[in-house]
Structures are given as C-alpha cells and as structure tokens.
Design an enzyme around this catalytic site. Sequence first.
Site, PDB file in Angstrom:
ATOM      1  N   TYR A  84     -25.193   3.641  26.705  1.00  0.00           N
ATOM      2  CA  TYR A  84     -26.188   3.069  27.627  1.00  0.00           C
ATOM      3  C   TYR A  84     -27.596   3.079  27.070  1.00  0.00           C
ATOM      4  O   TYR A  84     -28.130   4.108  26.668  1.00  0.00           O
ATOM      5  CB  TYR A  84     -26.194   3.791  28.989  1.00  0.00           C
TER       6      TYR A  84
ATOM      7  N   GLY B  34       6.296  -9.488  15.693  1.00  0.00           N
ATOM      8  CA  GLY B  34       5.474 -10.623  16.107  1.00  0.00           C
ATOM      9  C   GLY B  34       6.002 -11.369  17.320  1.00  0.00           C
ATOM     10  O   GLY B  34       6.770 -10.837  18.129  1.00  0.00           O
ATOM     11  N   ASP B  35       5.593 -12.629  17.411  1.00  0.00           N
ATOM     12  CA  ASP B  35       5.898 -13.434  18.600  1.00  0.00           C
ATOM     13  C   ASP B  35       7.400 -13.623  18.824  1.00  0.00           C
ATOM     14  O   ASP B  35       7.812 -14.001  19.915  1.00  0.00           O
ATOM     15  CB  ASP B  35       5.272 -14.828  18.463  1.00  0.00           C
TER      16      ASP B  35
ATOM     17  N   ASN C 160      -4.745 -18.521  12.690  1.00  0.00           N
ATOM     18  CA  ASN C 160      -4.308 -19.448  13.747  1.00  0.00           C
ATOM     19  C   ASN C 160      -5.198 -19.341  14.994  1.00  0.00           C
ATOM     20  O   ASN C 160      -5.440 -20.337  15.670  1.00  0.00           O
ATOM     21  CB  ASN C 160      -2.821 -19.325  14.107  1.00  0.00           C
ATOM     22  N   CYS C 161      -5.730 -18.145  15.248  1.00  0.00           N
ATOM     23  CA  CYS C 161      -6.596 -17.989  16.415  1.00  0.00           C
ATOM     24  C   CYS C 161      -7.909 -18.756  16.235  1.00  0.00           C
ATOM     25  O   CYS C 161      -8.617 -19.023  17.208  1.00  0.00           O
ATOM     26  CB  CYS C 161      -6.897 -16.510  16.670  1.00  0.00           C
TER      27      CYS C 161
ATOM     28  N   THR D  58      15.969  -4.312  13.836  1.00  0.00           N
ATOM     29  CA  THR D  58      16.886  -5.108  14.652  1.00  0.00           C
ATOM     30  C   THR D  58      18.231  -4.406  14.736  1.00  0.00           C
ATOM     31  O   THR D  58      18.384  -3.280  14.257  1.00  0.00           O
ATOM     32  CB  THR D  58      17.109  -6.504  14.024  1.00  0.00           C
TER      33      THR D  58
ATOM     34  N   ARG E  24       0.834  -1.210   0.000  1.00  0.00           N
ATOM     35  CA  ARG E  24       0.000   0.000   0.000  1.00  0.00           C
ATOM     36  C   ARG E  24       0.868   1.260   0.000  1.00  0.00           C
ATOM     37  O   ARG E  24       0.436   2.320  -0.424  1.00  0.00           O
ATOM     38  CB  ARG E  24      -0.949  -0.004   1.200  1.00  0.00           C
TER      39      ARG E  24
ATOM     40  N   ALA F  41      12.151  -6.953  12.577  1.00  0.00           N
ATOM     41  CA  ALA F  41      11.552  -8.191  13.091  1.00  0.00           C
ATOM     42  C   ALA F  41      10.280  -7.822  13.835  1.00  0.00           C
ATOM     43  O   ALA F  41      10.195  -6.754  14.480  1.00  0.00           O
ATOM     44  CB  ALA F  41      12.516  -8.928  14.013  1.00  0.00           C
TER      45      ALA F  41
ATOM     46  N   PRO G 106      20.657  -2.582  10.448  1.00  0.00           N
ATOM     47  CA  PRO G 106      19.752  -1.545   9.927  1.00  0.00           C
ATOM     48  C   PRO G 106      18.926  -1.978   8.711  1.00  0.00           C
ATOM     49  O   PRO G 106      17.957  -1.302   8.363  1.00  0.00           O
ATOM     50  CB  PRO G 106      20.684  -0.387   9.573  1.00  0.00           C
TER      51      PRO G 106
HETATM   52  P1  FAD Z   1       2.858 -16.587  13.119  1.00  0.00           P
HETATM   53  O1  FAD Z   1       1.520 -16.052  12.870  1.00  0.00           O
HETATM   54  O2  FAD Z   1       2.989 -17.874  13.856  1.00  0.00           O
HETATM   55  O3  FAD Z   1       3.593 -16.719  11.724  1.00  0.00           O
HETATM   56  C1  FAD Z   1       4.913 -17.146  11.635  1.00  0.00           C
HETATM   57  C2  FAD Z   1       5.067 -17.943  10.357  1.00  0.00           C
HETATM   58  O4  FAD Z   1       6.430 -17.950  10.015  1.00  0.00           O
HETATM   59  C3  FAD Z   1       4.677 -19.406  10.541  1.00  0.00           C
HETATM   60  O5  FAD Z   1       3.634 -19.742   9.665  1.00  0.00           O
HETATM   61  C4  FAD Z   1       5.945 -20.172  10.226  1.00  0.00           C
HETATM   62  O6  FAD Z   1       5.708 -21.334   9.461  1.00  0.00           O
HETATM   63  C5  FAD Z   1       6.737 -19.178   9.410  1.00  0.00           C
HETATM   64  N1  FAD Z   1       8.179 -19.361   9.510  1.00  0.00           N
HETATM   65  C6  FAD Z   1       8.914 -19.489  10.634  1.00  0.00           C
HETATM   66  N2  FAD Z   1      10.217 -19.594  10.314  1.00  0.00           N
HETATM   67  C7  FAD Z   1      10.289 -19.537   8.977  1.00  0.00           C
HETATM   68  C8  FAD Z   1      11.378 -19.595   8.066  1.00  0.00           C
HETATM   69  N3  FAD Z   1      12.637 -19.738   8.480  1.00  0.00           N
HETATM   70  N4  FAD Z   1      11.095 -19.529   6.750  1.00  0.00           N
HETATM   71  C9  FAD Z   1       9.830 -19.379   6.289  1.00  0.00           C
HETATM   72  N5  FAD Z   1       8.769 -19.299   7.123  1.00  0.00           N
HETATM   73  C10 FAD Z   1       8.998 -19.373   8.450  1.00  0.00           C
HETATM   74  N6  FAD Z   1      -3.530 -14.451  19.714  1.00  0.00           N
HETATM   75  C11 FAD Z   1      -4.486 -13.611  20.102  1.00  0.00           C
HETATM   76  O7  FAD Z   1      -4.204 -12.419  20.284  1.00  0.00           O
HETATM   77  N7  FAD Z   1      -5.773 -14.039  20.282  1.00  0.00           N
HETATM   78  C12 FAD Z   1      -6.134 -15.333  20.084  1.00  0.00           C
HETATM   79  O8  FAD Z   1      -7.310 -15.691  20.221  1.00  0.00           O
HETATM   80  C13 FAD Z   1      -5.148 -16.249  19.692  1.00  0.00           C
HETATM   81  N8  FAD Z   1      -5.449 -17.547  19.512  1.00  0.00           N
HETATM   82  C14 FAD Z   1      -4.477 -18.408  19.102  1.00  0.00           C
HETATM   83  C15 FAD Z   1      -4.797 -19.747  18.940  1.00  0.00           C
HETATM   84  C16 FAD Z   1      -3.838 -20.654  18.540  1.00  0.00           C
HETATM   85  C17 FAD Z   1      -4.192 -22.096  18.384  1.00  0.00           C
HETATM   86  C18 FAD Z   1      -2.513 -20.198  18.281  1.00  0.00           C
HETATM   87  C19 FAD Z   1      -1.456 -21.154  17.828  1.00  0.00           C
HETATM   88  C20 FAD Z   1      -2.178 -18.865  18.461  1.00  0.00           C
HETATM   89  C21 FAD Z   1      -3.152 -17.958  18.872  1.00  0.00           C
HETATM   90  N9  FAD Z   1      -2.853 -16.610  19.084  1.00  0.00           N
HETATM   91  C22 FAD Z   1      -3.820 -15.753  19.499  1.00  0.00           C
HETATM   92  C23 FAD Z   1      -1.476 -16.104  18.908  1.00  0.00           C
HETATM   93  C24 FAD Z   1      -1.304 -15.465  17.567  1.00  0.00           C
HETATM   94  O9  FAD Z   1      -1.695 -16.370  16.595  1.00  0.00           O
HETATM   95  C25 FAD Z   1       0.146 -15.073  17.395  1.00  0.00           C
HETATM   96  O10 FAD Z   1       0.481 -14.130  18.382  1.00  0.00           O
HETATM   97  C26 FAD Z   1       0.435 -14.473  16.028  1.00  0.00           C
HETATM   98  O11 FAD Z   1       0.059 -15.343  15.010  1.00  0.00           O
HETATM   99  C27 FAD Z   1       1.926 -14.159  15.887  1.00  0.00           C
HETATM  100  O12 FAD Z   1       2.201 -13.706  14.615  1.00  0.00           O
HETATM  101  P2  FAD Z   1       3.636 -13.954  13.982  1.00  0.00           P
HETATM  102  O13 FAD Z   1       3.608 -13.379  12.616  1.00  0.00           O
HETATM  103  O14 FAD Z   1       4.677 -13.534  14.916  1.00  0.00           O
HETATM  104  O15 FAD Z   1       3.764 -15.550  13.911  1.00  0.00           O
END
Ligand code: FAD
Length: 570
Positions: A429, A285-286, A45-46, A276, A25, A283, A279
Amino acid sequence: MSGAFKLVVVGGVAGGASAAARARRLSETAEIVVFERGPYVSFANCGLPYHVGGVIADRRKLLVQTPRSLRARFGLDVRVSTEVVRVDREAREVVVRSRDTGGEYRERYDALVLSPGAEPVRPPVRGVDDPRVMTLRNMEDMDRVIAGVQQAEGPALIVGGGYIGLEMAEALRHRGMGVVLVERLPQVMAVADAEMVAPLHDELRRNGVDLRLNASVDAFETTADGLVARLSDGSRVACGLALLAVGVRPETRLAREAGLAIGPSGGIQVDAQMRTSDPAIWAVGDAVEVKDLVRGVPALIPLAGPANRQGRIAADAIFGRPSRYTATQGTAIVKVFGLSFAMTGASEAALQRAGLGYRRVYVHPADHATYYPGAQTISLKLLFEPVDGRILGAQAVGAAGIDKRVDVIAMALRAGLTVYDLEEAELCYAPPFGSAKDPVNLAGFVAANVLRGDVELWEPEELASLRPDQALVDVRTRAEFAAGTIPGATNVPVDELRARLGELPREKELLLFCHSGLRSYVAARLLTQRGFRARNFSGGYERYEMWSGTAARAAAVSSDDGMLEAQALP
Ligand code: FAD
C-alpha cells in the site's frame, strides 16, 4: 535400450516446449526430439489477437523461440512441419510424416510426451467451410485473418463471446473494422456469472461493437452481398469475414488411436505426474483432463499457465523428480477495451450446478486511494464456504487493479485459506497503488462480518416478492437518491439516521442499501443495535444495476435453450 535415453515430444508450443526445455535442464545426456505439425514452435498463441489489432506491431515478436534458438540453448532436435500420425506403443516408436514431402518414418522413444493442444470447434452449420469463415489458433490462422481483413468489404462477424472472441472484437475494432459479435447466451464469458460481465457488454457497445446476445449462427450463405450469416433471431448479417470462437476441443486422436485412457470430460486421462495409462507416455496441456480444484471433478480447462506447468512436471517425472500437478482452478483474465475481467475458482453458477453450498458478497472499492488521481472502481465478487469461510471463487471487473486482486485471491484459494485470512492479508500500500484497506481485505471483512453474524444480507431476488412488513431504505445522499434508486425505496441518508430514527417503521424489516454496501453496513450496525430488524445489501446500488440488466436479459431467453452449452474456458 540402445544409445542415450530418448525423449520424444509431440507439439512444440506451450506444454511441449516447456517439457522439452525442462528435460534438458534435468539431463544433459538425453536425446530430445520435438515434433511440431506447424511451421513454428514456441510461438505466443496468447499474443495472436494483439498482432491482429496492431498493438504488437512486429510479427516476429510472437516467435518466442525458433528451432535454431532451441537447438543453440537447449540442444533440442526440433522438427517443424512434421506431424506425428501414430503411436506404436508396443515398439515404443512414433510414426511421423513430413508435411513438406509427405514422407513417413519412425522414431524410437523411451519416454513420450503428448502436448497436442486443443482445436477450435467448427459448429456444423451450412456454409461453415467457406474460406472466409475462419478460426484462430496459430500463426497461419492469424496470417489468414489479417489477409482476410485486408480484403474484406463489410464488417467482421465474430461468433462466440469467450475470451478469444472478445480479444478479437477489440483487435478488429483497433484495425478500424466494423464488428458484429454474436453470442448464443444472454452474456459473454460463459464461465463467469452474468452480473459480473454485464459491464463488458456496455464496454463493447461503447466501443462500437454490435453485440447480439441470445443469438447464434444458423448458416453462412454466399450472396451478391458477399458472405451472409443467417442468425437464429431471424436477422442476416453481411460480413467480409467471420471468425468462429465458440470453444475448443482437446486433440485426442493420437491418444485414442493408441488406446490410451480418455477421461469422462473427453481429455486424455493422466495421474498427478501427468502420466497416461501407458507408463512410458505422458500428456500435458489443453489435451488432458484435469481435476477442478474447487469442485473436485474432472474438467477441461484449457489455459496457458497450466499447460506450461504440466510440461515441466512431466519432464520432472520422466527424470525421476517427485513433482505433482494437483488441480486447475481456472484463474483467467481478459481485457475488453478499457475494462478487464478476471476470475479464479468456481463461479456461482458452477457451484449451483455442482450442488455445493456457498455464500456470496460484493464490494465496489476503488483500485487505489481515491484522493490520488485516477482511481477506478473495482467490482469484486467473493464466493466462500458458508460454514468455515473457505474461499471458493472470485470474479472482478474494472478498469484497473483487477489482475492483482484476483491473483491474490487465487493464491489464497490455492492455499485453502478462508475469508478470515483475507481480512488479515497484508498487501502493498501507498496511495498510487492501493488503499490501507485493500479491496481484498474489504471483501474479507464483508464476508467475515456475514459469517460472524454481525450483519445479515438481503438478496436482489427478494425484490420480486417484497412483503408489506418490509421496507426498502436507501441510505445514500439525497443527490444520489434523486439520480436513481431501487423502485419503492425511501431515502434516509446514513448521516441523518440517528436524528430520524423516529421516522423509521419499527414493525418492519428494513432492507438497507447504499452505493457499494459500505454505508448501509454502517447503517445496519447502527439500527440493529437500536432494536430495529435490518439487513444489508452487499454490493449496493452498483450491484443492483449490474444485476437488473442481467435479470432482464435472462428473462428474455427461454429457459430450455441449452444456455449452459460448453464454451471455451478462458
Ligand atoms: P498448444 O500450445 O496449442 O500446442 C500444441 C501444438 O501441438 C500445436 O502447435 C499443434 O500444431 C501441435 N500438434 C498437435 N498435434 C500434433 C501432432 N500429431 N504432431 C505434431 N504436432 C502436433 N491462455 C491463457 O492462459 N491466457 C491467454 O491469454 C490465452 N490467449 C489465447 C489466445 C489465443 C488466440 C489462443 C488460440 C489461445 C490462448 N490461450 C490463452 C490458450 C493457450 O494458448 C493454451 O492453453 C496453450 O497454448 C495450450 O498449450 P498446449 O501445449 O496444450 O497446446
């Protein structure tokens, strides 16, 4: 640099897909390549537990986007079943391997975004590699769980009472399976305060979940009965399958091997623009370490909202916009059968561990006007700074209206507002939706009353050492008193107080309580103005019941059993 600016994204789900779509975008000319190890991108995934449970009947609904739809709408080059195995920072290239052919090649980048997520922890116990012992992170895991359920003889064993464990307990009960849920701590939802999740224990049991608190799995064995889990309490559970939901660990291998800085919590270190220590690499997410908004410390808080927003911010930064990610406050919610539990900010336990001062109040109002059908009680706990009243955290549990109250407080917390601001909050309300004094206002009133000195509180811990010059007074009705009270209390209903003042011992301090803390507040104001020493019990008998069950469970555990071991955050 040759050709168009090239952005490479590792991971095609929450953070990665957000970063790539936002990047498009912002730039129509950039080349954007997304590598995803698994066969799907941008899946929900959620939503996985809800397909397992049959609530989301159509599996395809979980596939929010596909490589084809991402190409059509955003012009993204999405390569699934392709793993990035190495980052060559010097050459600004990634080494990728096709999972289908095993073939490797290199891809150049000008900017690289890592969003590899977090992997489920597999505790190192004997037998954990049995294929019937599963975890749930992606579509393939979900398919395996569903196949396992279809073949399973016997109940499912869920290890871990975090939100994935809880959602899966409900899902598998929906499918008609027996469920045993084992949790090492005396409570589910380790990130929450014990008394606030006590109602979830009852709800699980009411819905047929065999909940085993204070127990963990020591080993999995294969016997004539099939898969058997040996628990730390000496019991054995024969099960058709086991699901490990004991937490997640950031996927930092790529980052570590590339020599990127890793923070003290174990996540990839990033600045406010998600950059990270290199430069050219961002990074999100989780996998990244964030700042905890309330405590100000580095933390791992794996949630979908932060991952999505961080992806967006990284793309902004790459394309020259000054967006910043400040901190994560851990706003989360989980549905457990008919109840929901939500929280934002710090728990009381977290504040204690951080050595931060706080005050707490509890309210138990209805989610909407009680004269309108279907009103349900909300139990709401508010934590706030003891001097200026700044909001530090909130937790709520109940059957309805939980999300909106915690969301409102989450917003107030994020804005640095105080309990006095909650008093003033003007919220929606009409009788079907709320009350003219919303639960959020009420929590603000009660907290502000405490800070202004209008009422003093007593705490349930004081019950263990009541002095002879103190008296417990239950100001509820006779019928409520007869149905159950705090041991040692005398009953003087609030409406009779003025007429019966002579019966109350003036030489004693009166510890007042009612059902929710409201009538006893009225009583406290009345009595203190008439010269009595009186304190109120915030949250009342409703809180006492939540607290007393919790206290009993906590007493049953030895104090040094690693109770606060890391668990998945919601
Ligand atoms: P992800 O969404 O996990 O994506 C990372 C992706 O990177 C994966 O698909 C993986 O295959 C890929 N990957 C990793 N390493 C490599 C590599 N070297 N090369 C290529 N690809 C790679 N959060 C909430 O806030 N509310 C919820 O209700 C909730 N429910 C959830 C339920 C479940 C069952 C799960 C598993 C998680 C839930 N979460 C929830 C957490 C939420 O899904 C994560 O916080 C979020 O998806 C994180 O995003 P991300 O991009 O960091 O990782």
